[in-house]
Design a protein around this motif. Structure first.
Motif, PDB file in Angstrom:
ATOM      1  N   VAL A  32      66.212  17.006 108.774  1.00 14.80           N
ATOM      2  CA  VAL A  32      67.368  15.901 108.840  1.00 14.80           C
ATOM      3  C   VAL A  32      67.400  15.304 107.554  1.00 14.80           C
ATOM      4  CG1 VAL A  32      68.377  14.142 110.029  1.00 14.80           C
ATOM      5  CG2 VAL A  32      67.121  15.910 111.522  1.00 14.80           C
ATOM      6  N   THR A  33      68.401  15.265 106.679  1.00 19.69           N
ATOM      7  CA  THR A  33      68.238  14.495 105.363  1.00 19.69           C
ATOM      8  C   THR A  33      68.889  13.049 105.872  1.00 19.69           C
ATOM      9  OG1 THR A  33      70.749  15.354 105.004  1.00 19.69           O
ATOM     10  CG2 THR A  33      68.882  16.715 104.271  1.00 19.69           C
ATOM     11  N   GLY A  34      68.342  12.411 105.194  1.00 24.48           N
ATOM     12  CA  GLY A  34      68.682  10.896 105.396  1.00 24.48           C
ATOM     13  C   GLY A  34      68.143  10.608 106.969  1.00 24.48           C
ATOM     14  N   GLY A  35      67.072  11.292 107.364  1.00 24.72           N
ATOM     15  CA  GLY A  35      66.675  11.116 108.918  1.00 24.72           C
ATOM     16  C   GLY A  35      65.850  10.112 109.302  1.00 24.72           C
ATOM     17  N   THR A  36      65.819   9.111 108.310  1.00 25.92           N
ATOM     18  CA  THR A  36      64.683   7.836 108.895  1.00 25.92           C
ATOM     19  C   THR A  36      65.432   6.751 109.139  1.00 25.92           C
ATOM     20  OG1 THR A  36      64.376   7.336 106.645  1.00 25.92           O
ATOM     21  CG2 THR A  36      62.911   9.051 107.429  1.00 25.92           C
ATOM     22  N   ARG A  37      66.759   6.901 109.238  1.00 30.94           N
ATOM     23  CA  ARG A  37      67.652   5.561 109.153  1.00 30.94           C
ATOM     24  C   ARG A  37      69.051   5.848 109.706  1.00 30.94           C
ATOM     25  NH1 ARG A  37      68.570   2.902 103.235  1.00 30.94           N
ATOM     26  NH2 ARG A  37      69.957   1.614 104.433  1.00 30.94           N
ATOM     27  N   GLY A  38      69.678   4.742 110.219  1.00 30.10           N
ATOM     28  CA  GLY A  38      70.853   4.785 110.569  1.00 30.10           C
ATOM     29  C   GLY A  38      71.399   6.038 111.664  1.00 30.10           C
ATOM     30  N   ILE A  39      72.621   6.823 111.360  1.00 31.59           N
ATOM     31  CA  ILE A  39      72.757   8.083 112.257  1.00 31.59           C
ATOM     32  C   ILE A  39      71.762   8.992 111.958  1.00 31.59           C
ATOM     33  CG2 ILE A  39      74.684   9.736 112.435  1.00 31.59           C
ATOM     34  CD1 ILE A  39      76.482   7.933 111.134  1.00 31.59           C
ATOM     35  N   GLY A  40      71.003   9.294 110.692  1.00 33.03           N
ATOM     36  CA  GLY A  40      70.091  10.151 110.451  1.00 33.03           C
ATOM     37  C   GLY A  40      68.676   9.826 111.453  1.00 33.03           C
ATOM     38  N   ALA A  41      68.385   8.652 111.810  1.00 36.06           N
ATOM     39  CA  ALA A  41      67.395   8.375 112.527  1.00 36.06           C
ATOM     40  C   ALA A  41      67.807   8.682 113.839  1.00 36.06           C
ATOM     41  CB  ALA A  41      66.949   6.806 112.495  1.00 36.06           C
ATOM     42  N   VAL A 114      70.145  19.732 109.233  1.00 34.99           N
ATOM     43  CA  VAL A 114      71.327  18.746 109.641  1.00 34.99           C
ATOM     44  C   VAL A 114      71.615  18.091 108.250  1.00 34.99           C
ATOM     45  CG1 VAL A 114      72.142  16.831 110.670  1.00 34.99           C
ATOM     46  CG2 VAL A 114      70.725  18.494 111.871  1.00 34.99           C
ATOM     47  N   ASN A 115      72.660  18.209 107.399  1.00 31.16           N
ATOM     48  CA  ASN A 115      73.064  17.641 106.021  1.00 31.16           C
ATOM     49  C   ASN A 115      73.756  16.328 106.542  1.00 31.16           C
ATOM     50  OD1 ASN A 115      72.245  19.701 104.422  1.00 31.16           O
ATOM     51  ND2 ASN A 115      73.750  20.914 105.180  1.00 31.16           N
ATOM     52  N   ASN A 116      72.907  15.252 106.472  1.00 30.98           N
ATOM     53  CA  ASN A 116      73.433  13.902 106.914  1.00 30.98           C
ATOM     54  C   ASN A 116      73.504  12.933 105.865  1.00 30.98           C
ATOM     55  OD1 ASN A 116      73.851  11.353 108.931  1.00 30.98           O
ATOM     56  ND2 ASN A 116      71.717  11.161 107.880  1.00 30.98           N
ATOM     57  N   ALA A 117      72.474  12.988 104.800  1.00 27.20           N
ATOM     58  CA  ALA A 117      72.443  12.139 103.712  1.00 27.20           C
ATOM     59  C   ALA A 117      73.566  11.911 103.077  1.00 27.20           C
ATOM     60  CB  ALA A 117      71.362  12.598 102.761  1.00 27.20           C
ATOM     61  N   GLY A 118      74.103  10.875 102.832  1.00 27.44           N
ATOM     62  CA  GLY A 118      75.479  10.283 101.989  1.00 27.44           C
ATOM     63  C   GLY A 118      75.241   8.805 101.543  1.00 27.44           C
ATOM     64  N   ILE A 119      76.132   8.884 100.397  1.00 28.36           N
ATOM     65  CA  ILE A 119      76.173   7.557  99.546  1.00 28.36           C
ATOM     66  C   ILE A 119      77.758   7.137  99.727  1.00 28.36           C
ATOM     67  CG2 ILE A 119      73.870   7.621  98.414  1.00 28.36           C
ATOM     68  CD1 ILE A 119      75.817   8.316  95.767  1.00 28.36           C
ATOM     69  N   THR A 120      78.063   5.729  99.198  1.00 30.10           N
ATOM     70  CA  THR A 120      79.309   5.440  98.910  1.00 30.10           C
ATOM     71  C   THR A 120      79.123   4.832  97.883  1.00 30.10           C
ATOM     72  OG1 THR A 120      79.097   3.380 100.373  1.00 30.10           O
ATOM     73  CG2 THR A 120      80.023   5.199 101.421  1.00 30.10           C
ATOM     74  N   VAL A 221      80.347  17.803 111.986  1.00 28.86           N
ATOM     75  CA  VAL A 221      80.846  16.635 112.716  1.00 28.86           C
ATOM     76  C   VAL A 221      81.340  15.708 111.924  1.00 28.86           C
ATOM     77  CG1 VAL A 221      79.716  14.659 114.382  1.00 28.86           C
ATOM     78  CG2 VAL A 221      78.952  17.021 114.439  1.00 28.86           C
ATOM     79  N   THR A 222      82.211  14.688 112.194  1.00 26.58           N
ATOM     80  CA  THR A 222      82.846  13.828 111.650  1.00 26.58           C
ATOM     81  C   THR A 222      82.973  12.549 112.377  1.00 26.58           C
ATOM     82  OG1 THR A 222      85.160  14.606 112.425  1.00 26.58           O
ATOM     83  CG2 THR A 222      84.468  15.353 110.425  1.00 26.58           C
ATOM     84  N   PRO A 223      81.935  11.759 112.191  1.00 25.12           N
ATOM     85  CA  PRO A 223      81.932  10.435 112.817  1.00 25.12           C
ATOM     86  C   PRO A 223      83.137   9.462 112.414  1.00 25.12           C
ATOM     87  CG  PRO A 223      79.836  11.135 111.875  1.00 25.12           C
ATOM     88  CD  PRO A 223      80.984  12.033 111.363  1.00 25.12           C
ATOM     89  N   GLU A 256      75.614   8.502 119.662  1.00 22.81           N
ATOM     90  CA  GLU A 256      76.804   9.350 120.354  1.00 22.81           C
ATOM     91  C   GLU A 256      77.357  10.215 119.220  1.00 22.81           C
ATOM     92  OE1 GLU A 256      79.505   6.339 122.898  1.00 22.81           O
ATOM     93  OE2 GLU A 256      79.323   5.520 120.920  1.00 22.81           O
ATOM     94  N   ILE A 257      76.882   9.752 117.884  1.00 19.73           N
ATOM     95  CA  ILE A 257      77.058  11.087 117.074  1.00 19.73           C
ATOM     96  C   ILE A 257      76.103  11.892 117.287  1.00 19.73           C
ATOM     97  CG2 ILE A 257      77.220  11.630 114.621  1.00 19.73           C
ATOM     98  CD1 ILE A 257      79.238   9.548 115.754  1.00 19.73           C
ATOM     99  N   ALA A 258      74.776  11.731 117.535  1.00 19.77           N
ATOM    100  CA  ALA A 258      73.576  12.274 117.389  1.00 19.77           C
ATOM    101  C   ALA A 258      73.705  13.480 118.670  1.00 19.77           C
ATOM    102  CB  ALA A 258      72.397  11.691 117.512  1.00 19.77           C
ATOM    103  N   ARG A 259      74.290  12.782 119.713  1.00 21.29           N
ATOM    104  CA  ARG A 259      74.298  13.804 120.893  1.00 21.29           C
ATOM    105  C   ARG A 259      75.135  15.017 120.488  1.00 21.29           C
ATOM    106  NH1 ARG A 259      76.495  10.289 124.100  1.00 21.29           N
ATOM    107  NH2 ARG A 259      74.682   9.220 124.594  1.00 21.29           N
ATOM    108  N   VAL A 260      76.358  15.021 119.819  1.00 21.01           N
ATOM    109  CA  VAL A 260      77.173  16.049 119.481  1.00 21.01           C
ATOM    110  C   VAL A 260      76.287  17.092 118.580  1.00 21.01           C
ATOM    111  CG1 VAL A 260      79.137  16.804 118.353  1.00 21.01           C
ATOM    112  CG2 VAL A 260      79.094  14.774 119.548  1.00 21.01           C
TER     113      VAL A 260
END
Length: 285
Positions: A32-41, A114-120, A221-223, A256-260
């Motif tokens: 899980v990228t970005g897997g230690t915080r937020g949605i990733g965690a 799971v390609n979760n990591a992202g920035i803005t 998945v599009t949160p 709720e995102i993680a469940r999907v």
């Protein structure tokens, strides 16, 4: 005031379910990228609740990553579910390939990416620099490509695998000040559908696409707007306006995102591929 205060919830992440030792993902390994915080965690915990061991990627905050891992290990001390940490620059193809190889070496396999990591980097088009554009595209879209490419080779060799990309409702709707982010997240739709087709093509060519195979699936998945630290910089009035536009009247909780995600990662989801799953409270429908 934090996002959780405005939501009247005690923390950004709700109570996670207890691990299910007979879980659907028992014995699987998920990166899980970005897997230690937020949605990733939340995704890491949710996959673990189904029995998967976790390889959690992170960019640079080693202290927070280690704290996540320590908490995870304490929670799963008696059920044989492990966690490893993998630091790297997701915008670097070499780093992405190294991370996938590292996970396979340490865990002996990789089943779920799971390609979760992202920035803005939010600016209007008129003010956005070349660097602002390139950085966001490199992390949010190119990183998903590099990791998926490396994982797909392993999945075809083994005959099965799951890739779940985490996009955003902004990729579907657009948003003022987020041209780079919207482009990167909508780019994941095309990547998902192409990877889904190529995965089945490669499995068939290798003679591993059979009636009883769980195959290789690729989905997105599009949160919508999710109650994480990424929204803490938004003024309360603006956040209230956003919630007023969401039919269910609130932000999403990370789990709720993680469940999907863990649903799409299951063997039983083998007939779902190349799809975009909206989890946005009805914001885009």
């Amino acid at each position: 005031m934090t996002v959780s205060d405005r939501l009247d919830t005690p923390t950004l992440v709700r109570q996670q379910p207890e691990p299910d030792l007979s879980g659907k993902l028992r014995g699987r390994v998920a990166l899980v990228t970005g897997g230690t915080r937020g949605i990733g965690a939340a995704i890491s915990r949710s996959l673990a609740s189904q029995g998967a061991s976790i390889a959690a990627g992170y960019a640079g905050n080693a202290e927070k990553a280690e704290a996540f891992a320590a908490d995870f290990r304490a929670q799963h001390a008696e059920d044989g579910i492990s966690v490893t940490l993998h630091q790297g620059n997701i915008a670097s193809g070499d780093d992405c390939r190294r991370a996938v190889a590292e996970v396979i070496e340490q865990h002996g396999r990789l089943d779920i990416l799971v390609n979760n990591a992202g920035i803005t980097i939010d600016k209007t088009v008129a003010k956005m620099t070349d660097d602002d554009w390139t950085k966001v595209l490199s992390v949010n879209l190119s990183g998903a490509f590099y990791l998926s490419q490396a994982a797909l080779n392993h999945f075809v060799e083994r005959g099965s695998g799951r890739i779940v990309n985490v996009s955003s409702v902004i990729g579907e709707m657009g948003n003022i000040g987020q041209a780079n982010y919207a482009a990167s997240k909508s780019g994941l739709f095309g990547l998902t559908k192409t990877l889904a087709r190529e995965a089945t093509f490669q499995l068939a060519r290798a003679g591993k696409l059979t009636e009883d195979s769980i195959g290789i699936t690729v989905n997105t998945v599009t949160p919508g707007f999710v109650a994480t630290e990424m929204l803490e910089h938004i003024p309360e009035k603006v956040l209230d306006k956003i919630k007023g536009q969401i039919p269910v009247g609130r932000l999403a909780h990370p789990d709720e995102i993680a469940r999907v995600v863990h649903f799409l990662a299951a063997d039983a989801s083998a007939y779902i591929t190349g799809q975009v799953w909206g989890v946005n409270g009805g914001l885009d429908m």
